[in-house]
Design a protein around this motif. Structure first.
Motif, PDB file in Angstrom:
ATOM      1  N   ILE A   1     -32.664  19.339  -3.194  1.00 14.75           N
ATOM      2  CA  ILE A   1     -33.826  20.224  -3.251  1.00 14.75           C
ATOM      3  C   ILE A   1     -33.510  21.348  -4.228  1.00 14.75           C
ATOM      4  N   SER A   2     -34.504  21.721  -5.045  1.00 14.08           N
ATOM      5  CA  SER A   2     -34.289  22.730  -6.084  1.00 14.08           C
ATOM      6  C   SER A   2     -35.560  23.548  -6.271  1.00 14.08           C
ATOM      7  N   ASN A   3     -35.574  24.392  -7.331  1.00 17.40           N
ATOM      8  CA  ASN A   3     -36.775  25.187  -7.597  1.00 17.40           C
ATOM      9  C   ASN A   3     -37.915  24.346  -8.156  1.00 17.40           C
ATOM     10  N   GLN A   4     -37.662  23.076  -8.432  1.00 15.91           N
ATOM     11  CA  GLN A   4     -38.733  22.197  -8.894  1.00 15.91           C
ATOM     12  C   GLN A   4     -38.995  21.052  -7.923  1.00 15.91           C
ATOM     13  N   LYS A   5     -38.160  20.928  -6.892  1.00 16.01           N
ATOM     14  CA  LYS A   5     -38.388  19.895  -5.878  1.00 16.01           C
ATOM     15  C   LYS A   5     -38.465  20.563  -4.508  1.00 16.01           C
ATOM     16  N   LEU A   6     -39.644  20.532  -3.913  1.00 15.06           N
ATOM     17  CA  LEU A   6     -39.901  21.197  -2.645  1.00 15.06           C
ATOM     18  C   LEU A   6     -39.842  20.197  -1.492  1.00 15.06           C
ATOM     19  N   MET A   7     -39.676  20.734  -0.290  1.00 12.54           N
ATOM     20  CA  MET A   7     -39.567  19.877   0.893  1.00 12.54           C
ATOM     21  C   MET A   7     -40.369  20.474   2.045  1.00 12.54           C
ATOM     22  N   MET A   8     -41.118  19.601   2.711  1.00 12.34           N
ATOM     23  CA  MET A   8     -41.819  19.963   3.939  1.00 12.34           C
ATOM     24  C   MET A   8     -41.252  19.128   5.080  1.00 12.34           C
ATOM     25  N   MET A   9     -40.666  19.809   6.067  1.00 16.90           N
ATOM     26  CA  MET A   9     -40.158  19.132   7.258  1.00 16.90           C
ATOM     27  C   MET A   9     -41.155  19.359   8.389  1.00 16.90           C
ATOM     28  N   ASN A  10     -41.925  18.339   8.707  1.00 18.38           N
ATOM     29  CA  ASN A  10     -42.838  18.401   9.849  1.00 18.38           C
ATOM     30  C   ASN A  10     -42.032  17.962  11.062  1.00 18.38           C
ATOM     31  N   SER A  11     -41.404  18.938  11.744  1.00 21.54           N
ATOM     32  CA  SER A  11     -40.340  18.590  12.684  1.00 21.54           C
ATOM     33  C   SER A  11     -40.839  17.851  13.924  1.00 21.54           C
ATOM     34  N   GLY A  12     -42.042  18.171  14.385  1.00 25.52           N
ATOM     35  CA  GLY A  12     -42.582  17.451  15.525  1.00 25.52           C
ATOM     36  C   GLY A  12     -41.708  17.545  16.754  1.00 25.52           C
ATOM     37  N   ALA A  13     -41.640  16.450  17.526  1.00 26.09           N
ATOM     38  CA  ALA A  13     -41.013  16.456  18.841  1.00 26.09           C
ATOM     39  C   ALA A  13     -39.506  16.689  18.786  1.00 26.09           C
ATOM     40  N   SER A  14     -38.823  16.144  17.773  1.00 27.99           N
ATOM     41  CA  SER A  14     -37.367  16.296  17.683  1.00 27.99           C
ATOM     42  C   SER A  14     -36.905  15.955  16.278  1.00 27.99           C
ATOM     43  N   TYR A  15     -36.095  16.847  15.693  1.00 27.00           N
ATOM     44  CA  TYR A  15     -35.688  16.664  14.309  1.00 27.00           C
ATOM     45  C   TYR A  15     -34.411  17.463  14.069  1.00 27.00           C
ATOM     46  N   TYR A  16     -33.478  16.901  13.264  1.00 25.34           N
ATOM     47  CA  TYR A  16     -32.231  17.565  12.905  1.00 25.34           C
ATOM     48  C   TYR A  16     -32.035  17.493  11.396  1.00 25.34           C
ATOM     49  N   HIS A  17     -31.422  18.545  10.833  1.00 24.89           N
ATOM     50  CA  HIS A  17     -31.075  18.482   9.405  1.00 24.89           C
ATOM     51  C   HIS A  17     -29.897  19.397   9.113  1.00 24.89           C
ATOM     52  N   GLU A  18     -29.260  19.173   7.938  1.00 26.91           N
ATOM     53  CA  GLU A  18     -28.230  20.065   7.423  1.00 26.91           C
ATOM     54  C   GLU A  18     -28.481  20.286   5.940  1.00 26.91           C
ATOM     55  N   GLU A  19     -28.002  21.431   5.443  1.00 26.03           N
ATOM     56  CA  GLU A  19     -28.170  21.787   4.030  1.00 26.03           C
ATOM     57  C   GLU A  19     -26.842  22.315   3.491  1.00 26.03           C
ATOM     58  N   ARG A  20     -26.426  21.804   2.339  1.00 23.04           N
ATOM     59  CA  ARG A  20     -25.244  22.314   1.658  1.00 23.04           C
ATOM     60  C   ARG A  20     -25.676  22.880   0.304  1.00 23.04           C
ATOM     61  N   VAL A  21     -25.400  24.166   0.075  1.00 21.27           N
ATOM     62  CA  VAL A  21     -25.735  24.794  -1.204  1.00 21.27           C
ATOM     63  C   VAL A  21     -24.741  24.318  -2.258  1.00 21.27           C
ATOM     64  N   LEU A  22     -25.251  23.710  -3.314  1.00 13.99           N
ATOM     65  CA  LEU A  22     -24.397  23.077  -4.313  1.00 13.99           C
ATOM     66  C   LEU A  22     -23.792  24.105  -5.262  1.00 13.99           C
ATOM     67  N   GLU A  23     -22.514  23.924  -5.568  1.00 11.55           N
ATOM     68  CA  GLU A  23     -21.809  24.843  -6.462  1.00 11.55           C
ATOM     69  C   GLU A  23     -22.471  24.908  -7.825  1.00 11.55           C
ATOM     70  N   GLU A  24     -22.883  23.751  -8.338  1.00 10.22           N
ATOM     71  CA  GLU A  24     -23.400  23.698  -9.702  1.00 10.22           C
ATOM     72  C   GLU A  24     -24.771  24.362  -9.840  1.00 10.22           C
ATOM     73  N   GLY A  25     -25.452  24.588  -8.732  1.00  8.45           N
ATOM     74  CA  GLY A  25     -26.767  25.217  -8.798  1.00  8.45           C
ATOM     75  C   GLY A  25     -26.731  26.728  -8.806  1.00  8.45           C
ATOM     76  N   GLY A  26     -25.560  27.326  -8.527  1.00  6.00           N
ATOM     77  CA  GLY A  26     -25.459  28.780  -8.461  1.00  6.00           C
ATOM     78  C   GLY A  26     -26.015  29.328  -7.158  1.00  6.00           C
ATOM     79  N   ALA A  27     -26.177  30.646  -7.107  1.00 13.52           N
ATOM     80  CA  ALA A  27     -26.660  31.310  -5.896  1.00 13.52           C
ATOM     81  C   ALA A  27     -28.080  30.857  -5.562  1.00 13.52           C
ATOM     82  N   LEU A  28     -28.311  30.621  -4.289  1.00 12.42           N
ATOM     83  CA  LEU A  28     -29.627  30.166  -3.824  1.00 12.42           C
ATOM     84  C   LEU A  28     -30.467  31.359  -3.390  1.00 12.42           C
TER      85      LEU A  28
END
Length: 249
Positions: A85-112
């Motif tokens: 996911i980046s400043n040109q690729k967006l994400m919508m998580m419609n979590s509903g009844a049950s949902y899990y996720h993780e996010e790792r900020v990538l070194e090459e992308g710089g500060a988020l």
């Protein structure tokens, strides 16, 4: 009526390289007896250092938009998605009844820096789903751009009467609110970065916002500014007990 929300109303959290400023927009109107503003539950303005891992964690009954303006993350979730996911690729998580996720900020992308936006669904227990959208351009200059919402014309779908747009308003350019998608709508005008005057009588700087009801103000960029606009139907049915979008009172 235009009501300013300044940065003093936000809650700040910092843990290592992970920092957020949390806005509960309803707090500016105690008469609502709700920390959210109708279908808009909570807005997190995040600044996260590269290499930070946000480990796998749950969500429930929230419609969650990840809107980045700098940096990039590797996303994994319980629905089997693995995406960057980046400043040109967006994400919508419609979590509903049950949902899990993780996010790792990538070194090459710089500060988020970006927004994690929690919207209230129409009802609880919906089927979880995840949507991705590649923006044609990073910015929409001086024109409102549809990002997420209910119904046709919005690339990411929200399962309630809520609509999100954005714009990069260049210095000294003016803009008014777009045509409402439904009756009985109110607006939250959020300055992601920059400085904007409202009716030349109210100033908004980075992180500040304004609630607009029954008014059509003129917004002028004092400096080039990035803006996110939220539209909510004030009489819409919505579920206000989501894990993050729910009313905290």
């Amino acid at each position: 009526m235009v009501t300013k929300i300044d940065n003093n109303i936000k809650y700040g959290k910092q843990h290592g390289g992970f920092g957020i400023q949390i806005l509960y927009p309803g707090l500016i109107m105690p008469q609502l007896n709700d920390t959210g503003f109708f279908t808009i539950g909570r807005i997190d303005h995040a600044r996260i250092t590269p290499g930070t891992l946000i480990p796998m964690h749950p969500h429930r009954d929230d419609e969650i938009l990840t809107y980045l303006r700098s940096g990039s993350v590797k996303h994994l979730d319980s629905e089997g998605h693995s995406q960057e996911i980046s400043n040109q690729k967006l994400m919508m998580m419609n979590s509903g009844a049950s949902y899990y996720h993780e996010e790792r900020v990538l070194e090459e992308g710089g500060a988020l820096e970006g927004l994690h936006i929690f919207i209230r669904p129409e009802t609880a227990g919906l089927k979880p789903q995840v949507q991705f959208y590649q923006l044609p351009k990073v910015h929409s200059r001086n024109l409102w751009r549809k990002i997420a919402g209910k119904g046709s014309g919005y690339p990411l779908q929200i399962r309630s009467s809520t609509w999100l747009m954005d714009v990069r308003l260049e210095k000294d350019q003016q803009i008014v609110l777009p045509e409402v998608p439904s009756e009985n709508c109110a607006f939250l005008f959020y300055v992601f970065a920059g400085k904007v005057n409202v009716h030349e009588t109210m100033g908004l700087v980075t992180g500040e916002s304004a609630l607009v009801e029954d008014d059509n103000p003129v917004f002028r960029a004092v400096e080039t500014s990035d803006i996110v606009l939220f539209i909510t139907k004030t009489d819409a049915v919505h579920f206000d007990e989501g894990m993050y979008s729910g009313n905290l009172q």
